[in-house]
Structure formats: C-alpha cells, structure tokens
Design a protein around this motif. Structure first.
Motif, PDB file in Angstrom:
ATOM      1  N   GLY A 111       0.784  -1.233   0.000  1.00 29.50           N
ATOM      2  CA  GLY A 111       0.000   0.000   0.000  1.00 29.50           C
ATOM      3  C   GLY A 111       0.809   1.272   0.000  1.00 29.50           C
ATOM      4  N   LYS A 112       2.131   1.186  -0.157  1.00 30.00           N
ATOM      5  CA  LYS A 112       2.974   2.382  -0.186  1.00 30.00           C
ATOM      6  C   LYS A 112       3.224   2.753  -1.649  1.00 30.00           C
ATOM      7  N   ALA A 113       2.298   3.495  -2.220  1.00 34.77           N
ATOM      8  CA  ALA A 113       2.316   3.757  -3.654  1.00 34.77           C
ATOM      9  C   ALA A 113       3.535   4.569  -4.093  1.00 34.77           C
ATOM     10  N   TYR A 114       4.185   5.266  -3.180  1.00 38.54           N
ATOM     11  CA  TYR A 114       5.341   6.094  -3.522  1.00 38.54           C
ATOM     12  C   TYR A 114       6.636   5.283  -3.638  1.00 38.54           C
ATOM     13  N   VAL A 115       6.596   3.985  -3.305  1.00 40.69           N
ATOM     14  CA  VAL A 115       7.792   3.149  -3.337  1.00 40.69           C
ATOM     15  C   VAL A 115       7.892   2.442  -4.686  1.00 40.69           C
ATOM     16  N   HIS A 116       9.080   2.466  -5.280  1.00 38.70           N
ATOM     17  CA  HIS A 116       9.344   1.775  -6.546  1.00 38.70           C
ATOM     18  C   HIS A 116       9.841   0.367  -6.228  1.00 38.70           C
ATOM     19  N   SER A 117       8.928  -0.593  -6.300  1.00 39.65           N
ATOM     20  CA  SER A 117       9.264  -1.989  -5.984  1.00 39.65           C
ATOM     21  C   SER A 117       8.545  -2.925  -6.951  1.00 39.65           C
ATOM     22  N   PRO A 118       8.736  -2.748  -8.264  1.00 36.77           N
ATOM     23  CA  PRO A 118       7.915  -3.489  -9.236  1.00 36.77           C
ATOM     24  C   PRO A 118       8.109  -4.997  -9.192  1.00 36.77           C
ATOM     25  N   HIS A 119       9.324  -5.480  -8.912  1.00 37.44           N
ATOM     26  CA  HIS A 119       9.570  -6.922  -8.936  1.00 37.44           C
ATOM     27  C   HIS A 119       8.939  -7.613  -7.739  1.00 37.44           C
ATOM     28  N   LEU A 120       9.071  -7.010  -6.573  1.00 43.11           N
ATOM     29  CA  LEU A 120       8.428  -7.574  -5.393  1.00 43.11           C
ATOM     30  C   LEU A 120       6.915  -7.435  -5.479  1.00 43.11           C
ATOM     31  N   ASP A 121       6.443  -6.357  -6.086  1.00 46.40           N
ATOM     32  CA  ASP A 121       4.995  -6.185  -6.258  1.00 46.40           C
ATOM     33  C   ASP A 121       4.432  -7.274  -7.159  1.00 46.40           C
ATOM     34  N   GLN A 122       5.167  -7.610  -8.224  1.00 46.28           N
ATOM     35  CA  GLN A 122       4.717  -8.678  -9.118  1.00 46.28           C
ATOM     36  C   GLN A 122       4.735 -10.025  -8.408  1.00 46.28           C
ATOM     37  N   LEU A 123       5.811 -10.285  -7.649  1.00 47.30           N
ATOM     38  CA  LEU A 123       5.872 -11.527  -6.877  1.00 47.30           C
ATOM     39  C   LEU A 123       4.716 -11.594  -5.892  1.00 47.30           C
ATOM     40  N   ALA A 124       4.421 -10.476  -5.230  1.00 46.66           N
ATOM     41  CA  ALA A 124       3.332 -10.438  -4.247  1.00 46.66           C
ATOM     42  C   ALA A 124       1.993 -10.776  -4.893  1.00 46.66           C
ATOM     43  N   ALA A 125       1.814 -10.346  -6.141  1.00 42.06           N
ATOM     44  CA  ALA A 125       0.555 -10.622  -6.838  1.00 42.06           C
ATOM     45  C   ALA A 125       0.369 -12.112  -7.098  1.00 42.06           C
ATOM     46  N   GLU A 126       1.452 -12.886  -7.024  1.00 39.13           N
ATOM     47  CA  GLU A 126       1.405 -14.325  -7.267  1.00 39.13           C
ATOM     48  C   GLU A 126       1.599 -15.125  -5.981  1.00 39.13           C
ATOM     49  N   SER A 127       1.615 -14.436  -4.841  1.00 40.93           N
ATOM     50  CA  SER A 127       1.983 -15.064  -3.567  1.00 40.93           C
ATOM     51  C   SER A 127       0.898 -14.889  -2.519  1.00 40.93           C
ATOM     52  N   SER A 128       1.076 -15.595  -1.423  1.00 43.75           N
ATOM     53  CA  SER A 128       0.354 -15.250  -0.198  1.00 43.75           C
ATOM     54  C   SER A 128       1.121 -14.102   0.443  1.00 43.75           C
ATOM     55  N   LEU A 129       0.504 -12.938   0.482  1.00 45.13           N
ATOM     56  CA  LEU A 129       1.106 -11.765   1.103  1.00 45.13           C
ATOM     57  C   LEU A 129       0.522 -11.648   2.512  1.00 45.13           C
TER      58      LEU A 129
END
Length: 492
Positions: A48-66
C-alpha cells in the motif's frame, strides 16, 4: 550362464527402477528459494505504499500469499534469524543477542544444539546453499568485524555450500558496511555518512554481487537433479543506506512522506524506545536525532530517501534472480519466500532504528509463493516463529524438532480460517509483547513506569497513545493470551 545373466538383468532392472524413483521424487519435491532482506519493513508498493518503486516484489506479491500482519519475534538481526531457523521462542536473554546462533549452534556440540530447518531439509535429501546473510554473520562464518574471515561456520550441519562474493571489500563484515570505493564503516573509524549514492552499476555495491552469485548457482543447481534449498541474504536496506545513484533518482525527495507520528507516545516512556544509536554512530551524519531532539524535516527526508533507494536496489536484485528462476525452468517447482528480518523506525515515535517492541520495529515483509497457486492477501496475525513448521509442511519433510510456532499452510489454504491462532509474541527492552488483530499489549520488567502499555490499532494505527489505564478490562481480557507467550525470559 543363463542364471547369471538373469540375475544381472534383474539387478539392472531394480537399479533402473530405483534411479527413476529417486529422479521422480527429486522432480516432485519442491525447491525453495528463500530470500532474507535485512531491515525490510513493509515499505513496498504491494503493502500500500504507492510512492515506493518496488515493481519486482509487487509482481511476486501478486502471485503469492502476502501476509499483511507478519511480526518478527525479536527486533534485532541475529536473534530474529535465530528464531527463524530454529522455530523457538527466546527463553533466555542470550536468545535476544545478535550472537544467538553463534552461541547456541556454532559453539555447541551437535547433540546439544537445536536443529535448524535447513539442516532438517539437508538430512532429508535437499542440497542446501546459503549466499550472503542468512544467519547473523554476513557470510555465515563467525569472526569479528575487523578480523580476517574464520573457518568457523555459524550453522554447522546446515549447509552443503555457504558462499559470499565479498568483491573489493574482501570480507563479509567489510562488505556489509561497505561503500562504493571499497572502504567500509569500521576501517574508516565510522567517519562516514549514513548514506551514499555513488554513480556505479549494481555490482558497485555488495548486493549486486550477491544477485550475480545466486544466478550462477541456480544454473548449477538445475544440473544436480535433486531438490534444493537456496537461501539468499541481502544486506540493504540496512545502514548505511547505500545504493547506486539510479535508484536514488527514482525518487523526488520533496515528495517522500515523513513519519505519520514522530513523537514519543502519550502515557509511554523513553525506556520503551531507543536513542537512535545505530544511526548516530555514523559520525558524518548532518544531524544526530534522538528522543530529545527530532531530525529536521529535510534530514528526515534525506534518510528516508536513502532507505527507499536501498529498497528499490534490492527489489531490482530480487527481480534478476526471479527472472533466472524462470529462465532455467525452475519456477514451476520452486517455492519462493521473501522475508524481512524485522522492521525499522524511520523517525516514527521519534526513533531511527529497530530495537523496540512497537509495530514499526516488529512488522516486516512476508511473501510465500507456491507453484500453481494464485496470489492472495492474508490479514490474520502471524509470526516468524511459524515459518519453520510451514517450510516443513510445504516440503513434506517430517520434523524431528519440538517447535513453538504453527504451520501457516492451512491459513494459506483458507485465509479466513477461524481456528487460526491470530497472535504473535515479541521480546526486547525487557518487554514481552502480544500482538492481536486489534491490540498490542506489552508488559515491561523494568523500574520505569508504565509497566504495561496497550495500543488500540483500530483507533490508533500509529501507536501514538498508551491506553492501558483507560481500558483495564481490555488488559485483563488479553492477559491470558499474553501469559502464553511469557517464557520467563525477564523474570529473575
């Protein structure tokens, strides 16, 4: 002759069948890529921290149990990692030390030390590789900050290989505190800034070398034909906040938000916090914020900028490894775990650093990707202590250990499971802390008052006011759950 031929034929058939069975087992048992990130609080886009640039972890999170509410057991590196790998709650003050693994594992004979989950995997056919900081010491060997690397491994029995490319820094400790010119904090007698943005490639800092080593090792592991556990430990965003300039350039410093609550909580005590000593030992820092004098907004943004740049740098390194996992055709049978060893106050509660039992120091990232499963968000409270039994269940490896946590697999299968424990215990500053979905209840064993602090996250998500006196019934109601986590660690 025919009889001998028949015997040989039968033997060959049996051998071939056994070989096929072993290969089939190796192919069906999942690999594990376990990524540990130092000081990574849930400061990512996927949290939920939209100001952070973390595209690879964000993509992994979309495929994971976060796990939205994952809390570590101890808010300091070595002790948190000791809890992770042993699955045990701290029972003595030594278990809260950065030297917990060295004291309780490296310095103990085999029959007296706890089994790590890595050792259990190794004993059950997994090939285990550690790269970087998995236990406390940056390369997995026990020696002092300014001493030559020793041959004393921190987790004996756990690793088939324990690796680090220290590059121009030469040792793990030098690399851990390294600057782009090959120097390090300790040899420069701490006459350094707590941040740096050198115009270098990713390999200009140690974590870029760690990513490259992990990529190289994945190619080799594919050829082994047996299940593997590969632990990759990244140093950043631990102090100093160093990262290539291109990651700093992702941010406009003026747009970086400040801590939402940057004061000592009402009805609390300075003894519950800490004076930012880890930050302030960097002698060339422009300011020395502490509990009596807050950082200026400009310097707070500078430090937060450094932290975020380091996060984005690590995000890119993780992305490289995940790409290689796909490239090698390993992703479809590999469980991926990303774990932050604890949180970090970024000016929150007037504090810079970890070492408290407030949410900012205890809440950290936990992502678990299972092959063939989709992404989901889990809001129930979980603990680092739960990771060991979870790994055992996911790999179908029976554990020989008596563990203090519970497997999260049932929760991953059903995030709304009502039977889940929904609590986490943490220990530091002579305090034992209970986290529930709504409350954080901490009891301190100290002279300073108050002895009990209660924070209501439903009305006060930033832990700005201790409401224990106003809500004695809530404290009484929570105390039985708190008692379950009181191991007697601070009681004389």
């Amino acid at each position: 002759m025919r009889s001998l031929f028949h015997v040989l034929l039968v033997a060959l058939v049996i051998a071939f069948s056994f070989s096929c069975t072993e290969k089939a087992k190796a192919q069906t048992q999942p690999n594990i890529l376990f990524i540990a990130v130092d000081d990574l609080r849930p400061e990512l886009g996927c949290y939920g921290k939209a100001y952070v640039h973390s595209p690879h972890l964000d993509q992994l999170a979309a495929e994971s149990s976060l796990f939205e509410n994952h809390y570590v057991t101890v808010p300091t590196c070595g002790a948190s990692r000791y809890n992770l790998i042993t699955g045990l709650l701290p029972k003595s003050p030594g278990d809260l030390s950065n030297q917990a693994s060295a004291s309780n594992i490296a310095n103990k004979p085999a029959g007296e030390r706890p089994l790590t989950f890595i050792q259990e995997l190794k004993q059950n056919g997994y090939y285990t590789v550690g790269i970087g900081k998995i236990s406390h010491h940056p390369d997995g060997y026990v020696y002092g900050y300014r001493a030559p690397k020793s041959d004393k491994i921190e987790l004996p029995g756990s690793w088939d290989e324990m690796l680090l490319d220290a590059g121009k820094w030469e040792t793990g400790h030098n690399a851990f505190f390294g600057y782009a010119d090959g120097t390090n904090r300790n040899d420069r007698e701490k006459q350094v800034k707590p941040y740096e943005a050198a115009d270098v490639e990713d390999e200009g800092y140690p974590d870029g070398l760690t990513a490259n080593l992990a990529i190289k090792k994945l190619k080799q592991l594919k050829e082994k034909g047996k299940p593997f556990f590969m632990g990759v430990g990244f140093f950043k965003p631990h102090l100093p906040f160093t990262a290539p300039k291109k990651y700093w350039d992702l941010y406009n410093e003026e747009d970086i938000p400040l801590a939402p609550f940057a004061e000592i909580p009402e009805n609390s005590s300075k003894a519950s916090l800490q004076n930012s000593g880890e930050l302030n030992q960097y002698k060339l820092g422009e300011e020395k914020p502490d509990l009596d004098s807050a950082a200026s907004d400009a310097y707070a943004r500078k430090l937060r900028h450094g932290y975020l740049a380091a996060v984005s740098y690590i995000d890119a390194q993780i992305g490289k490894i995940l790409d290689e996992l796909e490239e090698q055709g390993l992703a479809e049978n590999t469980i991926v775990v990303v774990w932050g060893d604890h949180g970090w106050h970024l000016g929150d509660q007037k504090t810079w650093g970890k070492h408290t039992v407030f949410d900012n120091a205890l809440q950290s990232v936990l992502l678990i990707k299972r092959p063939g499963e989709g992404g989901q968000r889990i809001s129930q409270v979980v603990s680092t202590t739960d990771i060991y039994p979870t790994v055992m269940e996911l790999t179908h490896v029976p554990s020989q250990s008596t563990l203090d946590g519970e497997s999260m697999v049932s929760l991953m299968d059903n995030p709304a499971a009502k039977e889940w424990r929904n609590t986490a215990y943490s220990y530091f500053r002579r305090g034992v802390s209970l986290r529930t979905p709504q409350y954080r209840l901490t009891k301190y064993f100290r002279e300073q008052s108050p002895a009990i602090e209660l924070y209501d996250h439903q009305t006060d998500p930033y832990e700005s006011e201790n409401v224990a006196k106003e809500h004695p019934k809530v404290v009484k109601q929570l105390m039985p759950s708190w008692e379950k986590g009181n191991t007697g660690i601070f009681e004389e």
